[in-house]
Design a protein around this motif. Structure first.
Motif, mmCIF file in Angstrom:
data_model
loop_
_atom_site.group_PDB
_atom_site.id
_atom_site.type_symbol
_atom_site.label_atom_id
_atom_site.label_comp_id
_atom_site.label_asym_id
_atom_site.label_seq_id
_atom_site.Cartn_x
_atom_site.Cartn_y
_atom_site.Cartn_z
ATOM 1 N N GLY A 557 49.022 43.798 30.004
ATOM 2 C CA GLY A 557 47.882 42.909 30.868
ATOM 3 C C GLY A 557 46.574 43.670 31.283
ATOM 4 N N SER A 558 46.789 45.191 31.361
ATOM 5 C CA SER A 558 45.364 45.428 31.852
ATOM 6 C C SER A 558 44.045 45.026 30.850
ATOM 7 N N ILE A 559 45.127 45.839 29.457
ATOM 8 C CA ILE A 559 44.536 45.764 28.534
ATOM 9 C C ILE A 559 43.693 44.286 27.803
ATOM 10 N N THR A 560 44.599 43.270 27.878
ATOM 11 C CA THR A 560 44.924 42.636 27.304
ATOM 12 C C THR A 560 42.883 41.807 28.811
ATOM 13 N N ALA A 561 43.268 42.065 29.743
ATOM 14 C CA ALA A 561 42.056 41.102 30.754
ATOM 15 C C ALA A 561 41.048 42.005 30.410
ATOM 16 N N ALA A 562 40.937 43.212 30.400
ATOM 17 C CA ALA A 562 39.844 43.735 29.477
ATOM 18 C C ALA A 562 38.876 43.417 28.728
ATOM 19 N N LEU A 563 39.723 42.858 27.789
ATOM 20 C CA LEU A 563 39.189 42.834 26.947
ATOM 21 C C LEU A 563 38.570 40.865 26.414
ATOM 22 N N PHE A 564 39.288 40.235 27.394
ATOM 23 C CA PHE A 564 38.778 39.064 28.076
ATOM 24 C C PHE A 564 37.101 38.714 28.700
ATOM 25 N N LEU A 565 37.223 40.434 29.884
ATOM 26 C CA LEU A 565 36.021 39.912 29.968
ATOM 27 C C LEU A 565 34.612 41.135 29.125
ATOM 28 N N ARG A 566 35.264 42.190 28.085
ATOM 29 C CA ARG A 566 34.045 42.317 27.292
ATOM 30 C C ARG A 566 33.244 41.117 26.510
ATOM 31 N N GLU A 567 34.806 40.128 26.227
ATOM 32 C CA GLU A 567 33.776 38.982 25.485
ATOM 33 C C GLU A 567 32.456 37.873 25.902
ATOM 34 N N PHE A 568 32.192 38.421 27.931
ATOM 35 C CA PHE A 568 31.565 37.918 28.123
ATOM 36 C C PHE A 568 30.253 39.105 28.780
ATOM 37 N N THR A 569 29.948 40.038 27.399
ATOM 38 C CA THR A 569 29.099 41.233 27.563
ATOM 39 C C THR A 569 28.254 41.476 26.687
ATOM 40 N N VAL A 570 28.583 40.976 25.468
ATOM 41 C CA VAL A 570 27.705 39.860 24.109
ATOM 42 C C VAL A 570 27.688 41.623 23.982
ATOM 43 N N GLY A 571 27.784 42.686 23.795
ATOM 44 C CA GLY A 571 27.490 43.695 23.150
ATOM 45 C C GLY A 571 26.777 45.048 23.285
ATOM 46 N N LEU A 572 26.795 45.107 24.584
ATOM 47 C CA LEU A 572 26.166 46.043 25.455
ATOM 48 C C LEU A 572 26.843 47.165 26.465
ATOM 49 N N PRO A 573 26.400 48.128 26.727
ATOM 50 C CA PRO A 573 26.774 48.522 26.868
ATOM 51 C C PRO A 573 28.000 48.467 28.267
ATOM 52 N N TRP A 574 29.221 48.403 28.583
ATOM 53 C CA TRP A 574 29.745 47.507 29.223
ATOM 54 C C TRP A 574 30.980 48.836 29.751
ATOM 55 N N ALA A 575 31.669 48.986 31.264
ATOM 56 C CA ALA A 575 32.233 49.459 31.568
ATOM 57 C C ALA A 575 32.899 48.563 32.923
ATOM 58 N N HIS A 576 34.548 48.864 32.800
ATOM 59 C CA HIS A 576 35.668 48.096 34.265
ATOM 60 C C HIS A 576 36.213 49.059 34.336
ATOM 61 N N PHE A 577 36.401 49.166 35.255
ATOM 62 C CA PHE A 577 37.289 49.511 36.387
ATOM 63 C C PHE A 577 37.941 49.129 37.136
ATOM 64 N N ASP A 578 39.464 48.820 36.929
ATOM 65 C CA ASP A 578 40.655 48.406 37.128
ATOM 66 C C ASP A 578 41.146 48.932 38.388
ATOM 67 N N ILE A 579 40.586 48.338 39.703
ATOM 68 C CA ILE A 579 41.372 49.050 41.310
ATOM 69 C C ILE A 579 42.424 48.546 41.457
ATOM 70 N N ALA A 580 43.571 48.068 41.029
ATOM 71 C CA ALA A 580 44.230 47.563 41.938
ATOM 72 C C ALA A 580 45.871 47.734 42.508
ATOM 73 N N GLY A 581 45.492 48.966 42.382
ATOM 74 C CA GLY A 581 46.339 50.299 42.572
ATOM 75 C C GLY A 581 45.036 51.111 43.593
ATOM 76 N N THR A 582 43.963 51.312 43.381
ATOM 77 C CA THR A 582 43.593 52.692 44.315
ATOM 78 C C THR A 582 42.565 51.560 45.388
ATOM 79 N N ALA A 583 42.648 50.142 45.809
ATOM 80 C CA ALA A 583 41.897 49.276 46.896
ATOM 81 C C ALA A 583 42.294 49.641 47.838
ATOM 82 N N ARG A 584 43.842 49.762 47.713
ATOM 83 C CA ARG A 584 44.295 49.690 49.386
ATOM 84 C C ARG A 584 46.099 50.767 49.320
ATOM 85 N N ALA A 585 45.551 51.089 50.405
ATOM 86 C CA ALA A 585 46.624 52.247 50.832
ATOM 87 C C ALA A 585 47.802 51.622 52.303
#
Length: 618
Positions: A557-585
């Protein structure tokens, strides 16, 4: 302690937690000025204060002066100041009269060499001044000096300090010093102003101060609804005793509240070294940005509407000298931000898009970095929408705007650190609720730029608001790099746990920069693949894309979510941080605090500054 519910018009910016004052000094910890020397009986002064203890001279903390000037204590920053952290000031008069007079904790740094605890010459001298033998203490308690280890020793004294801490820094690495700073903050409590004897270099003192500030964090009054009279007390355990409650609550201690003055005094022979002074200033500034993010994340969603969060961003950005604009619901509708409009459609509290702009100086060589764009997910509360979350999963969803909070915390720090280049940030703010106008499973929406998306699960809403932000940034802002932060998928927690964020990127150079920045910042990341074989999973028979995998049963699920986001970056250098685990303690752990952690602020600043922690970026 009593608390009240935060008011719905609560303003966080004026009352938020600010970094403690840090004072560098080269003087020994005095038992008192004009008081007894070691071995002499204590003398009570004529003012009714503690035995042998002088009243602090006027201007002893925060008075005008030059940080680190000879014969004075360089006070780096102003505790609780409403302005920018890290203003230079100094104590007037003699250093002995100004520094350490009210410190109730003496902390001596202990290193670990081949498994043995080692106390330096200055530390031994400090221990001798309070009648303690560090070697005997270490032997009796089998103290090894591991990073973050604290041996707490009550002192039989009528004058300050009342406690001695032997503070382990392990082998002396940056992470070890950060752990030690956090441990000192937590074990010292809110009343235990520490006087620390150490000889760190610039990187070590940066990490130590950062750890101390983050470990000292307490939610702002606006978050807890606390009144100024409320007191916050801490507890700690002593060597050979069950509790230090009595030691912490000495009769001459002033009351400490959520906004009480917090001070760290650090004694080093190089107190006038400009590199150390600058490292402390930078550490306070960065930690202050993290604490802003934490306060925003911890604010209850009853108060934290998209509009409220946008207003706080405007105030914080304006004070930091950033450009700021806000698109409200009507602007989003007219300009085609279909993802934000759809996600916010079920809530009576409409979505917003906040744009922050920063234009920094050129680098020393006259060059400027490319235009970097940051995009933060800002779901102020996520019920899951019509794809309703279980109640147990919904309880922490006030933190679903952690990505936007981290982006804001980083942005308001850039000017103070003189980070070079142009940086733009987009905060995509919405509330995902159930309502008559909520988006339904099976609906097809049109995101900014014209891409259509079949919404199969309304609880996969974060990628919809990010799609608007990423597409808008790529098409209108001419970015050289785009980085987004989002509490996006529960799958990332299954894969990497609660202390490691997932990193996805379409560009190896950008991924390397971010991974290096995270390592220097002390925030752990792990790069995961954008597996091309999984891309068909987000195809849809009725739209350009589906917001969750349906065509292939690939999981990931994390990979397919990132692939979804990549579709909106039109080939530009892009990075995505998935912080669902680290954002809260769920609990305090080192510099990590219970609740919102502010994860990502330090990494983003390190990435944008492009310099090792403790060093200037230019």
């Amino acid at each position: 302690m009593t608390t009240a519910a935060p008011t719905q018009d609560a303003d966080l910016i004026d009352s938020r937690y600010r970094a403690p004052l840090v004072i560098l000094t080269s003087t020994e910890h005095p038992p008192s000025v004009g008081g007894p020397e070691p071995g002499e009986p204590p003398v009570r002064d004529d003012t009714g204060g503690a035995p042998g203890e002088p009243a602090p001279p006027a201007g002893s903390v925060g008075a005008p002066g030059v940080a680190g000037s000879p014969g004075s204590a360089g006070a780096v920053g102003t505790a609780g100041a409403a302005g920018a952290a890290g203003e230079g000031s100094a104590a007037e008069g003699t250093a002995g009269a100004a520094v350490g007079w009210d410190c109730s904790v003496l902390a001596v740094v202990v290193t670990s060499v081949d498994g043995a605890a080692v106390v330096g010459e200055q530390g031994r001298s400090a221990c001798a001044r309070v009648g303690a033998d560090p070697d005997r203490l270490i032997e009796n308690e089998a103290f090894r000096g591991d990073a973050g280890g604290v041996l707490v020793v009550p002192l039989s004294r009528s004058e300050r300090p009342w406690r001695l801490f032997l503070l382990g820094v392990g082998a002396g690495g940056t992470a070890d010093w950060r752990s030690a700073g956090a441990a000192l903050a937590r074990r010292g409590g809110t009343r235990g102003r520490p006087f620390v004897v150490a000889e760190p270099d610039a990187e070590q003192i940066y990490a130590f101060v950062e750890g101390f500030v983050l470990g000292s964090y307490r939610p702002a009054d606006a978050v807890t609804g606390a009144t100024p009279e409320d007191a916050v007390t801490g507890t700690t355990h002593e060597a050979g005793t069950e509790s230090a409650e009595s030691a912490e609550s000495a009769p001459d201690e002033p009351p400490a509240g959520p906004r009480a003055e917090r001070i760290l005094v650090l004694r080093t022979e190089r107190a006038e070294n400009p590199a150390l002074i600058e490292a402390v200033r930078r550490a306070r500034a960065v930690a202050d940005g993290v604490c802003l993010a934490r306060d925003l994340i911890n604010m209850p969603s009853l108060v934290k509407t998209p509009r409220w969060l946008a207003d706080q961003a405007v105030r914080a950005a304006s004070r930091a000298g950033l450009g700021v604009t806000v698109l409200d619901h009507s602007d989003l509708v007219s300009q085609g931000f279909g993802g934000l409009v759809a996600v916010g459609g079920g809530s009576p509290r409409p979505p917003c898009l906040v744009t922050l702009t920063y234009d920094g100086p050129s680098t020393a060589g006259g060059r400027t970095p490319g235009h970097r764009v940051l995009v933060g997910k800002g779901i102020t509360f996520d019920s899951g929408g019509l794809s309703l979350k279980p109640s147990v999963s919904m309880a922490s969803m006030k933190t679903d705007m952690s990505g936007a909070a981290a982006v804001l915390g980083a942005m308001v720090t850039l000017a103070e650190l003189e980070v070079p280049g142009k940086v733009t940030a987009l905060l995509c703010l919405a509330e995902n609720m159930i309502g008559a106008s909520a988006v339904r499973p099976g609906d097809v929406i049109t995101c900014w730029g014209g891409t259509t998306v079949e919404v199969l699960n309304t609880d996969a809403e974060g990628r919809l608001v990010l799609a608007d932000g990423l597409a808008y940034a790529a098409a209108t802002l001419a970015p050289d790099q785009i980085v987004d932060l989002a509490t996006l998928t529960g799958a990332i927690t299954v894969a990497l746990g609660r202390r490691t964020a997932g990193l996805f990127s379409s560009d190896d150079t950008l991924a390397g920069e971010l991974a290096d920045a995270a390592g220097r910042a002390g925030e752990r990341v792990w790069r995961l693949p954008l597996t091309e074989e999984y891309r068909p999973a987000i195809d849809s028979p009725v739209a350009d894309l589906a917001n969750i995998g349906r065509a292939l049963d690939v999981n990931g699920g994390s990979i397919t979510a990132a692939l979804f986001l990549r579709e909106f970056t039109v080939g530009l250098p892009w990075a995505h941080f998935d912080i669902a685990g680290t954002a809260r303690a769920d609990s305090d752990d080192g510099e990590i605090s219970r609740g919102g952690t502010g994860w990502g602020v330090r990494t983003l600043i390190a990435y944008l500054a492009g310099a090792p922690a403790g060093e200037q970026p230019t």
